[in-house]
Design a protein around this motif. Sequence first.
Motif, PDB file in Angstrom:
ATOM      1  N   VAL A  39     102.721 -10.742  78.446  1.00 51.21           N
ATOM      2  CA  VAL A  39     102.775 -12.164  78.096  1.00 51.21           C
ATOM      3  C   VAL A  39     103.828 -12.357  77.003  1.00 51.21           C
ATOM      4  O   VAL A  39     103.799 -11.651  75.988  1.00 51.21           O
ATOM      5  N   PRO A  40     104.764 -13.276  77.180  1.00 52.38           N
ATOM      6  CA  PRO A  40     105.778 -13.518  76.144  1.00 52.38           C
ATOM      7  C   PRO A  40     105.134 -13.851  74.801  1.00 52.38           C
ATOM      8  O   PRO A  40     104.118 -14.553  74.743  1.00 52.38           O
ATOM      9  N   GLU A  41     105.738 -13.359  73.731  1.00 54.20           N
ATOM     10  CA  GLU A  41     105.175 -13.578  72.403  1.00 54.20           C
ATOM     11  C   GLU A  41     105.083 -15.061  72.064  1.00 54.20           C
ATOM     12  O   GLU A  41     104.127 -15.502  71.420  1.00 54.20           O
ATOM     13  N   ALA A  42     106.055 -15.844  72.492  1.00 55.89           N
ATOM     14  CA  ALA A  42     106.021 -17.283  72.208  1.00 55.89           C
ATOM     15  C   ALA A  42     104.813 -17.937  72.864  1.00 55.89           C
ATOM     16  O   ALA A  42     104.159 -18.816  72.276  1.00 55.89           O
ATOM     17  N   GLU A  43     104.471 -17.490  74.072  1.00 62.74           N
ATOM     18  CA  GLU A  43     103.292 -18.026  74.759  1.00 62.74           C
ATOM     19  C   GLU A  43     102.015 -17.612  74.037  1.00 62.74           C
ATOM     20  O   GLU A  43     101.081 -18.410  73.890  1.00 62.74           O
ATOM     21  N   ARG A  44     101.958 -16.374  73.584  1.00 57.03           N
ATOM     22  CA  ARG A  44     100.782 -15.895  72.853  1.00 57.03           C
ATOM     23  C   ARG A  44     100.576 -16.692  71.579  1.00 57.03           C
ATOM     24  O   ARG A  44      99.455 -17.095  71.247  1.00 57.03           O
ATOM     25  N   PRO A 191      90.555 -31.244  92.561  1.00 52.80           N
ATOM     26  CA  PRO A 191      91.943 -31.001  92.969  1.00 52.80           C
ATOM     27  C   PRO A 191      92.989 -31.337  91.916  1.00 52.80           C
ATOM     28  O   PRO A 191      94.146 -30.923  92.058  1.00 52.80           O
ATOM     29  N   SER A 192      92.615 -32.065  90.871  1.00 52.60           N
ATOM     30  CA  SER A 192      93.613 -32.384  89.838  1.00 52.60           C
ATOM     31  C   SER A 192      93.858 -31.210  88.894  1.00 52.60           C
ATOM     32  O   SER A 192      94.794 -31.235  88.093  1.00 52.60           O
ATOM     33  N   ILE A 193      93.029 -30.151  88.977  1.00 54.72           N
ATOM     34  CA  ILE A 193      93.221 -28.969  88.136  1.00 54.72           C
ATOM     35  C   ILE A 193      94.415 -28.170  88.647  1.00 54.72           C
ATOM     36  O   ILE A 193      94.586 -27.980  89.851  1.00 54.72           O
ATOM     37  N   THR A 194      95.235 -27.684  87.730  1.00 49.10           N
ATOM     38  CA  THR A 194      96.349 -26.795  88.074  1.00 49.10           C
ATOM     39  C   THR A 194      95.926 -25.369  87.752  1.00 49.10           C
ATOM     40  O   THR A 194      95.718 -25.022  86.581  1.00 49.10           O
ATOM     41  N   TYR A 195      95.773 -24.554  88.780  1.00 49.48           N
ATOM     42  CA  TYR A 195      95.367 -23.154  88.587  1.00 49.48           C
ATOM     43  C   TYR A 195      96.539 -22.350  88.041  1.00 49.48           C
ATOM     44  O   TYR A 195      97.675 -22.452  88.520  1.00 49.48           O
ATOM     45  N   VAL A 196      96.259 -21.532  87.020  1.00 53.55           N
ATOM     46  CA  VAL A 196      97.275 -20.683  86.405  1.00 53.55           C
ATOM     47  C   VAL A 196      96.980 -19.229  86.768  1.00 53.55           C
ATOM     48  O   VAL A 196      95.985 -18.661  86.304  1.00 53.55           O
ATOM     49  N   PRO A 197      97.802 -18.595  87.597  1.00 51.07           N
ATOM     50  CA  PRO A 197      97.563 -17.196  87.961  1.00 51.07           C
ATOM     51  C   PRO A 197      98.053 -16.243  86.879  1.00 51.07           C
ATOM     52  O   PRO A 197      98.831 -16.627  85.993  1.00 51.07           O
ATOM     53  N   ASN A 198      97.578 -15.017  86.954  1.00 47.12           N
ATOM     54  CA  ASN A 198      98.069 -13.910  86.117  1.00 47.12           C
ATOM     55  C   ASN A 198      97.853 -14.128  84.619  1.00 47.12           C
ATOM     56  O   ASN A 198      98.617 -13.631  83.792  1.00 47.12           O
ATOM     57  N   ARG A 199      96.803 -14.863  84.298  1.00 42.66           N
ATOM     58  CA  ARG A 199      96.403 -15.036  82.905  1.00 42.66           C
ATOM     59  C   ARG A 199      94.883 -14.909  82.828  1.00 42.66           C
ATOM     60  O   ARG A 199      94.165 -15.556  83.594  1.00 42.66           O
ATOM     61  N   ARG A 200      94.392 -14.094  81.883  1.00 43.49           N
ATOM     62  CA  ARG A 200      92.943 -13.936  81.712  1.00 43.49           C
ATOM     63  C   ARG A 200      92.347 -15.113  80.961  1.00 43.49           C
ATOM     64  O   ARG A 200      91.134 -15.312  80.992  1.00 43.49           O
ATOM     65  N   MET A 201      93.196 -15.866  80.267  1.00 46.04           N
ATOM     66  CA  MET A 201      92.705 -17.040  79.543  1.00 46.04           C
ATOM     67  C   MET A 201      93.801 -18.087  79.529  1.00 46.04           C
ATOM     68  O   MET A 201      94.989 -17.769  79.482  1.00 46.04           O
ATOM     69  N   VAL A 202      93.387 -19.344  79.590  1.00 45.34           N
ATOM     70  CA  VAL A 202      94.321 -20.475  79.602  1.00 45.34           C
ATOM     71  C   VAL A 202      93.766 -21.531  78.664  1.00 45.34           C
ATOM     72  O   VAL A 202      92.566 -21.834  78.694  1.00 45.34           O
ATOM     73  N   VAL A 203      94.627 -22.096  77.826  1.00 39.49           N
ATOM     74  CA  VAL A 203      94.215 -23.163  76.899  1.00 39.49           C
ATOM     75  C   VAL A 203      95.056 -24.396  77.166  1.00 39.49           C
ATOM     76  O   VAL A 203      96.286 -24.301  77.232  1.00 39.49           O
ATOM     77  N   MET A 242      88.138  -1.338  72.160  1.00 35.30           N
ATOM     78  CA  MET A 242      89.126  -1.904  73.072  1.00 35.30           C
ATOM     79  C   MET A 242      90.536  -1.489  72.705  1.00 35.30           C
ATOM     80  O   MET A 242      90.887  -1.370  71.529  1.00 35.30           O
ATOM     81  N   ALA A 243      91.358  -1.319  73.727  1.00 39.98           N
ATOM     82  CA  ALA A 243      92.789  -1.108  73.543  1.00 39.98           C
ATOM     83  C   ALA A 243      93.425  -2.452  73.194  1.00 39.98           C
ATOM     84  O   ALA A 243      92.747  -3.491  73.192  1.00 39.98           O
ATOM     85  N   PRO A 244      94.726  -2.462  72.904  1.00 39.16           N
ATOM     86  CA  PRO A 244      95.383  -3.755  72.651  1.00 39.16           C
ATOM     87  C   PRO A 244      95.116  -4.745  73.782  1.00 39.16           C
ATOM     88  O   PRO A 244      95.025  -4.364  74.953  1.00 39.16           O
ATOM     89  N   TRP A 245      94.982  -6.009  73.454  1.00 40.93           N
ATOM     90  CA  TRP A 245      94.607  -7.017  74.428  1.00 40.93           C
ATOM     91  C   TRP A 245      95.572  -8.178  74.363  1.00 40.93           C
ATOM     92  O   TRP A 245      96.239  -8.417  73.344  1.00 40.93           O
ATOM     93  N   ASP A 246      95.665  -8.902  75.433  1.00 43.27           N
ATOM     94  CA  ASP A 246      96.319 -10.207  75.453  1.00 43.27           C
ATOM     95  C   ASP A 246      95.872 -10.915  76.720  1.00 43.27           C
ATOM     96  O   ASP A 246      94.874 -10.537  77.323  1.00 43.27           O
ATOM     97  N   ALA A 247      96.602 -11.929  77.128  1.00 41.85           N
ATOM     98  CA  ALA A 247      96.178 -12.748  78.264  1.00 41.85           C
ATOM     99  C   ALA A 247      96.687 -12.220  79.598  1.00 41.85           C
ATOM    100  O   ALA A 247      96.464 -12.860  80.633  1.00 41.85           O
ATOM    101  N   ARG A 248      97.331 -11.058  79.617  1.00 38.96           N
ATOM    102  CA  ARG A 248      97.900 -10.574  80.886  1.00 38.96           C
ATOM    103  C   ARG A 248      96.796 -10.291  81.909  1.00 38.96           C
ATOM    104  O   ARG A 248      95.695  -9.872  81.568  1.00 38.96           O
TER     105      ARG A 248
END
Length: 382
Positions: A39-44, A191-203, A242-248
């Motif tokens: 995950v890009p640092e700016a996104e994190r 149906p108005s929800i936009t699904y975001v793939p490849n992320r364990r969490m979305v805000v 836990m090992a290092p974590w992020d939204a990947r």
Amino acid sequence: MSIRRFLWVGLALLALSLTSAALWLFSLPMPVMAQAQAVPEAERQAMLTALQPPKRARPLVAVVGLNEATETTDYLLTAGVLRRVNVADVLLLATGPGPVHLYPALAVHADQTVAEFDARYPNGADYVIVPAMSRDDDPIVLAWLRAQADKGALIIGVCAGAKVVAAAGLLDGKRATTHWYYRQELLEKHPSITYVPNRRMVVDHQVATTTGITASMPMMLSLIEAIGGRRKSTDVARDLGMAPWDARHASDAFHFTRPFATTVLGNTLAFWRREQIAIELRPGLDEVSLALRADAWSRTYRSNVVTFSATGDAVESRHGFRIIPDERTATTHSNPVSALKHKPADALDQTLADIAARYGGRTADVVALQLEYPGFHSGLTP
């Protein structure tokens, strides 16, 4: 109709059903290998900014549960991770008086009902965590979530808890994710929800959602980092093992597969081999390890969990949760599991290894896929 003709018709229908079932099974895909991308640092950093406390310097976190049935790990793990560090006040809530019955295992006493919480905290919580529940449309839960959102709370739908958040109208027009198994249902109903793939969490605009059950750990670590900084979240991660974590997340690796279906079918049909796994509750036990272990053993389609304690009374866990045993002793059970000595992440890995040794690797894979756990399934990479 003669008896002979009746039998032939019955056999023909049975053969047709078996053929249809076989064709359906062979139509299912096989597991795929998928590599989660960084995950890009700016996104994190943007996610951490969006998760910062909306109202209080020391936030108030409410984990809401439906008394009848709330998912074990979504409810107990989230609160247990947050209480490991002194950055927020964390309360377990229930829709009504009495214990919260968790599924697929355990029962706990809530700290307060939602009505009691509202009377004590009229300005609402800073964060509301919404687990998966046995129903998405409970009127008390939906009305309370809307009221909390109106008061400025950040709503976090964990796993299939996203369906509850969506039913309250809080995901309309927003980006989100959920457990792989319920993704299509969520999008068809909303149906108005936009699904975001490849992320364990979305805000997105005061609402956060996560993928499957084990995503609650990195979600809570991210929340701790947003509240108290990286060092505190790293300390908690170390305590969790836990090992290092992020939204990947490698979303393509989690789907309904042929091995999953055939293993579940075979384990279900072999009902005479089903057994109970007994877990002893002792004062001071780690509630996160307990939740993960009980959840995993209850998802094999070969076993279910029963808890017991020396006195039969509720047992207070490491961080003050009152867990209610099913029985006073385990003398009637031949399969007690070992004490919860491992750190939570290690306890889950060990439990999956124990399940593989007891029921075979495919059953352990079935459990890992239900938990949406990227660290074990043989077709996935961490």
